[in-house]
Write a protein that holds these residues in place. Sequence first.
Motif, PDB file in Angstrom:
ATOM      1  N   GLY A   1       0.821  -1.197   0.000  1.00 46.64           N
ATOM      2  CA  GLY A   1       0.000   0.000   0.000  1.00 46.64           C
ATOM      3  C   GLY A   1       0.848   1.236   0.000  1.00 46.64           C
ATOM      4  N   ARG A   2       0.229   2.313  -0.324  1.00 45.59           N
ATOM      5  CA  ARG A   2       0.926   3.574  -0.445  1.00 45.59           C
ATOM      6  C   ARG A   2      -0.055   4.669  -0.110  1.00 45.59           C
ATOM      7  N   ILE A   3       0.490   5.805   0.181  1.00 45.88           N
ATOM      8  CA  ILE A   3      -0.375   6.957   0.406  1.00 45.88           C
ATOM      9  C   ILE A   3      -0.386   7.757  -0.883  1.00 45.88           C
ATOM     10  N   ASP A   4      -1.579   7.948  -1.432  1.00 42.56           N
ATOM     11  CA  ASP A   4      -1.656   8.499  -2.777  1.00 42.56           C
ATOM     12  C   ASP A   4      -1.256   9.960  -2.818  1.00 42.56           C
ATOM     13  N   SER A   5      -1.653  10.697  -1.796  1.00 37.45           N
ATOM     14  CA  SER A   5      -1.435  12.137  -1.864  1.00 37.45           C
ATOM     15  C   SER A   5      -1.163  12.660  -0.466  1.00 37.45           C
ATOM     16  N   PRO A   6      -0.241  13.600  -0.345  1.00 37.56           N
ATOM     17  CA  PRO A   6      -0.038  14.176   0.988  1.00 37.56           C
ATOM     18  C   PRO A   6      -1.289  14.893   1.472  1.00 37.56           C
ATOM     19  N   LEU A   7      -2.099  15.366   0.520  1.00 27.11           N
ATOM     20  CA  LEU A   7      -3.313  16.086   0.886  1.00 27.11           C
ATOM     21  C   LEU A   7      -4.450  15.089   1.046  1.00 27.11           C
ATOM     22  N   SER A   8      -4.381  14.307   2.136  1.00 23.23           N
ATOM     23  CA  SER A   8      -5.406  13.305   2.387  1.00 23.23           C
ATOM     24  C   SER A   8      -5.410  13.061   3.881  1.00 23.23           C
ATOM     25  N   ARG A   9      -6.402  12.333   4.364  1.00 19.17           N
ATOM     26  CA  ARG A   9      -6.488  12.076   5.790  1.00 19.17           C
ATOM     27  C   ARG A   9      -5.208  11.388   6.278  1.00 19.17           C
ATOM     28  N   GLU A  10      -4.757  10.369   5.520  1.00 17.67           N
ATOM     29  CA  GLU A  10      -3.578   9.650   5.992  1.00 17.67           C
ATOM     30  C   GLU A  10      -2.328  10.530   5.907  1.00 17.67           C
ATOM     31  N   GLY A  11      -2.286  11.408   4.891  1.00 19.56           N
ATOM     32  CA  GLY A  11      -1.167  12.346   4.803  1.00 19.56           C
ATOM     33  C   GLY A  11      -1.142  13.270   6.007  1.00 19.56           C
ATOM     34  N   ALA A  12      -2.338  13.720   6.424  1.00 20.44           N
ATOM     35  CA  ALA A  12      -2.417  14.600   7.582  1.00 20.44           C
ATOM     36  C   ALA A  12      -1.973  13.878   8.847  1.00 20.44           C
ATOM     37  N   PHE A  13      -2.331  12.592   8.953  1.00 17.92           N
ATOM     38  CA  PHE A  13      -1.905  11.839  10.128  1.00 17.92           C
ATOM     39  C   PHE A  13      -0.383  11.677  10.159  1.00 17.92           C
ATOM     40  N   LEU A  14       0.208  11.506   8.973  1.00 15.05           N
ATOM     41  CA  LEU A  14       1.671  11.418   8.922  1.00 15.05           C
ATOM     42  C   LEU A  14       2.292  12.718   9.415  1.00 15.05           C
TER      43      LEU A  14
ATOM     44  N   MET B   1      -4.981  20.524  12.927  1.00 20.38           N
ATOM     45  CA  MET B   1      -6.229  20.137  13.583  1.00 20.38           C
ATOM     46  C   MET B   1      -7.427  20.730  12.869  1.00 20.38           C
ATOM     47  N   ALA B   2      -7.200  21.878  12.205  1.00 18.93           N
ATOM     48  CA  ALA B   2      -8.293  22.504  11.476  1.00 18.93           C
ATOM     49  C   ALA B   2      -8.510  21.811  10.134  1.00 18.93           C
ATOM     50  N   ILE B   3      -7.409  21.422   9.481  1.00 12.90           N
ATOM     51  CA  ILE B   3      -7.508  20.874   8.130  1.00 12.90           C
ATOM     52  C   ILE B   3      -7.894  19.394   8.156  1.00 12.90           C
ATOM     53  N   ALA B   4      -7.225  18.633   9.027  1.00 13.93           N
ATOM     54  CA  ALA B   4      -7.293  17.175   8.936  1.00 13.93           C
ATOM     55  C   ALA B   4      -8.710  16.610   9.044  1.00 13.93           C
ATOM     56  N   PRO B   5      -9.557  17.104   9.968  1.00 11.77           N
ATOM     57  CA  PRO B   5     -10.855  16.440  10.112  1.00 11.77           C
ATOM     58  C   PRO B   5     -11.719  16.501   8.860  1.00 11.77           C
ATOM     59  N   VAL B   6     -11.503  17.476   7.981  1.00 14.56           N
ATOM     60  CA  VAL B   6     -12.371  17.545   6.803  1.00 14.56           C
ATOM     61  C   VAL B   6     -11.748  16.828   5.611  1.00 14.56           C
ATOM     62  N   LEU B   7     -10.514  16.352   5.745  1.00 17.40           N
ATOM     63  CA  LEU B   7      -9.858  15.693   4.610  1.00 17.40           C
ATOM     64  C   LEU B   7     -10.434  14.298   4.425  1.00 17.40           C
ATOM     65  N   PRO B   8     -10.715  13.920   3.203  1.00 18.24           N
ATOM     66  CA  PRO B   8     -11.138  12.543   2.957  1.00 18.24           C
ATOM     67  C   PRO B   8      -9.926  11.631   2.891  1.00 18.24           C
ATOM     68  N   TRP B   9     -10.163  10.320   2.986  1.00 19.85           N
ATOM     69  CA  TRP B   9      -9.063   9.386   2.805  1.00 19.85           C
ATOM     70  C   TRP B   9      -8.608   9.432   1.352  1.00 19.85           C
ATOM     71  N   ARG B  10      -7.435   8.977   1.109  1.00 20.05           N
ATOM     72  CA  ARG B  10      -6.827   8.831  -0.214  1.00 20.05           C
ATOM     73  C   ARG B  10      -6.427  10.144  -0.866  1.00 20.05           C
ATOM     74  N   LYS B  11      -7.367  10.992  -1.223  1.00 25.43           N
ATOM     75  CA  LYS B  11      -6.977  12.179  -1.987  1.00 25.43           C
ATOM     76  C   LYS B  11      -8.058  13.238  -1.863  1.00 25.43           C
TER      77      LYS B  11
ATOM     78  N   LEU C   1     -12.817  20.610  -2.980  1.00 21.78           N
ATOM     79  CA  LEU C   1     -13.453  20.058  -1.788  1.00 21.78           C
ATOM     80  C   LEU C   1     -13.010  20.821  -0.541  1.00 21.78           C
ATOM     81  N   LEU C   2     -11.720  21.080  -0.471  1.00 27.83           N
ATOM     82  CA  LEU C   2     -11.210  21.783   0.703  1.00 27.83           C
ATOM     83  C   LEU C   2     -11.797  23.176   0.779  1.00 27.83           C
ATOM     84  N   ARG C   3     -11.838  23.853  -0.360  1.00 25.93           N
ATOM     85  CA  ARG C   3     -12.392  25.210  -0.359  1.00 25.93           C
ATOM     86  C   ARG C   3     -13.804  25.188   0.189  1.00 25.93           C
ATOM     87  N   HIS C   4     -14.566  24.200  -0.262  1.00 26.65           N
ATOM     88  CA  HIS C   4     -15.951  24.135   0.167  1.00 26.65           C
ATOM     89  C   HIS C   4     -16.061  23.830   1.662  1.00 26.65           C
TER      90      HIS C   4
END
Lengths: 186, 663
Positions: free
Chosen positions: B342-355, B408-418, B423-426
């Motif tokens: 497995g891999r993390i597809d994009s840094p801008l994702s829930r798992e990227g935020a956790f990293l 903490m502000a960004i991560a909760p709204v990020l979806p998994w994967r990408k 989406l973020l703007r919204h």
Amino acid sequence: MSSGRTNSSAFSSGSPLRRLGPWLLLGVVIVATLSLAVFGTRDAPTTQDRVSSISRTVKCPVCSGESVAESNAPASQEIRRDIALRVQEGQTDDEIRSYYVARYGEAILLTPSASGINALVWILPVAALAVALAGLAIVFRRWSTEPAETASPEDRRLVEAALRGDETGSSELADPTDGHGEGDSR
Amino acid sequence: MNVALGRAGVTLGLVAAVLGVVTVGYGLVRRRPDLIRLSRAYAVLVFVGGIVAFIAMERALITRDFTVKFVADNGSSKTPALYNFATLWSALEGSIILWSAILGGYLVAVVFKFRKRLADPLVGWALLTMLAVAAFFFFLMAGPANPFENFSPPAGFDGPGPNPLLQNHPLMAFHPPMLYLGYVGFTVPFAFAIAALATGRVGEGWLLATRRWTLIAWGFLTAGIILGSWWSYEVLGWGGYWAWDPVENASFMPWLTGTAYLHSVMVQERRGMLRVWNISLLCATFALTILGTFITRSGVLESVHAFTESSIGPSLIAFFALIVLVTVGLIGWRGDRLRSPGRIDSPLSREGAFLANNVLFGAFAFVILLGTVFPLVVEAINNDRISVGVPYFNRMTMPIGLTLLFLMAIAPVLPWRKASAELLRHRLIWPAWVGAGAMVFAVAVGARGLAPVVAFGLGGFAAGSAGRQLVLAARRQGWRGLVGRANGGMVVHLGVVMIAVAFAASSSYVRQAEFTLRPGDTAEFAGHTLLYEGQNIKEESAKTINQALVRIDGTGPWAPSLNKFANGQTTIGTPSVRSTFTDDVALSVIDIRGGDDPSVTLRVTVQPLIIWLWIGGGVMALGTLLAVFPGKRRNPIDAVSSPLAGASPPEPEPEADRVVANA
């Protein structure tokens, strides 16, 4: 209801101004607020404020780990009075601190100096963070350039054996629904 | 009598733990379920041993049995009942008793929870690990830190009582047990991590089995740390609540790595990745609790040269080294299985935020560890003495803390994967406006300076983001939108924001001054009026209380005091704090004189928003409870496409996401 709910173009494919407008406005508000916060008028620190801010950086010479501001030891009270005198005489914060370093040694300051071996305490965290971020960047690069792992013939043999229910193929994947090898702990 | 009873308890615990390790270990190696199941009996015996030792010491303290050396050293016939009970954990040997008794309790709880799976090798190895840890702590009590030494008191002997600072506030009765419930609680997930490595079942099963245990331990640790800082604010009288001193840092480091683990574990549950990393984080958390105990209990921090004076230090550092070696060895041995696809597809994702979260928490813990031990290292290298104190920690941790707030502000709204920018703007526009609103409000009421105002803005941003998630969840699921890990976690985030904002405000805008007042004098400071009414002397069994009666803005009288304890020659101050939702006025007496020329010298500390530290702590505890409560969620090791148990599965945020996806 707002048009955003019914009309997808309202925020996904509308005019750039419509899409970015709220963010531009937000940026303006933030910049204005921050410049007011930084350059706005504020009360000049009183002598007392300067004494307390300096004494928070000077260690109490007779206690363990407390600053002169925190400690009630007579030595600390004495130093607080002395700092107040020096502030009134017009000495700068750094002059006052270096006086105490000259008198008591480096350990009197709660912030280690950035020279010699002491500089490590400032440099190491930054270096560690840089290494960690570089590591992450490299990993992400590899993830994005390397193709996803594909199943080797060996893997396929294992899967086929497992699907046939042939346990000799693999003892690890005896249970075909147990992809992670969890055993009872699923 | 108490000595004999206590020693019997310690011996019982030690023997049961050692025999348990041997029996269960033999059973595991030889695949003998009947032997593995004996762990139940050994766990109960260890618990009984710990409780017997605890009761023996409490009995000795309550009956003032000075033939027990610990009581002669730390007890006193004048100590009031509550503090007398708490004397057990006010010194090293007694606190090891508390540690062992709690560990015995966790052992029995694990045996009970997993009673149907006792023969499962995973549970067997976990119990073996816990028994081995228990054996170490009972060994400490049997040897290096024996609480049950004999003492023959001369006639009329009375002990000195606990350190006066430790009998000055009732919180002392609650803060250490909470902290220990947290420290010791991390033994459970650690034991399962070791078991996962030993059995080779390094998948997600052990994570799920210990999910609640970890949360509960983390919740206790959080509560313990906050109660401790509240205690120091109410007792120490320097107007502060967090001094970055080694004892505080020792409790904060495992909290940081534990918090990192709670986040990154979600990546493993969802994506099967980060196995080595998660195991390492858990082991680091447990090892740091031991290292913290070593740092704070061995006297090593006073000076490297004091090292040899302590008898418990070498044992603790050896145990720490053993934990690290075993963990590293096991991870190396299981390296092949730990590699996860497995891999993390994009840094801008829930798992990227956790990293990113993990990198920041790791850096935070590293800064604190470095700052705590650096003076020792320098002294060992070139014999220089230097100090690393509050200004260093504040300067180094501020950027990390601000970045964490942003995350903490960004991560909760990020979806998994990408995630897409669209989406973020919204999803972020409203939280961002909450943050901007917080900044505007702060500046409008007079806040100045870049760092604190940015902290308020990011705090508002993070709170807006957490609030948004909670509102959406509550709309979908009603009250159930507040429970479960994700939603409870958002409540915890709100508590963290309160604490961060209160920390930024109070440390940036603290005002402190000293006044010498005669009865009837008033003083003006930072918008408050102080009126000194006079002196008041109270005699109590253990101490003489010399109070200064002061009215703050007409309220009160508030009564900060100097207390002279009967036994010690020490005089310690007790501050008096007037709290409101906007600011705290803390008074402490530096000197008070009666007689012909009566006057008092007071230190006044005015800090905004202090009360929100404690409220935020309460919210964090509440959020942890909500997170422990089972929510409606997919079992994370089921396929993502499988239906949600029970509930009709609504898409998260149906309108917005679908529109974006179609666009």
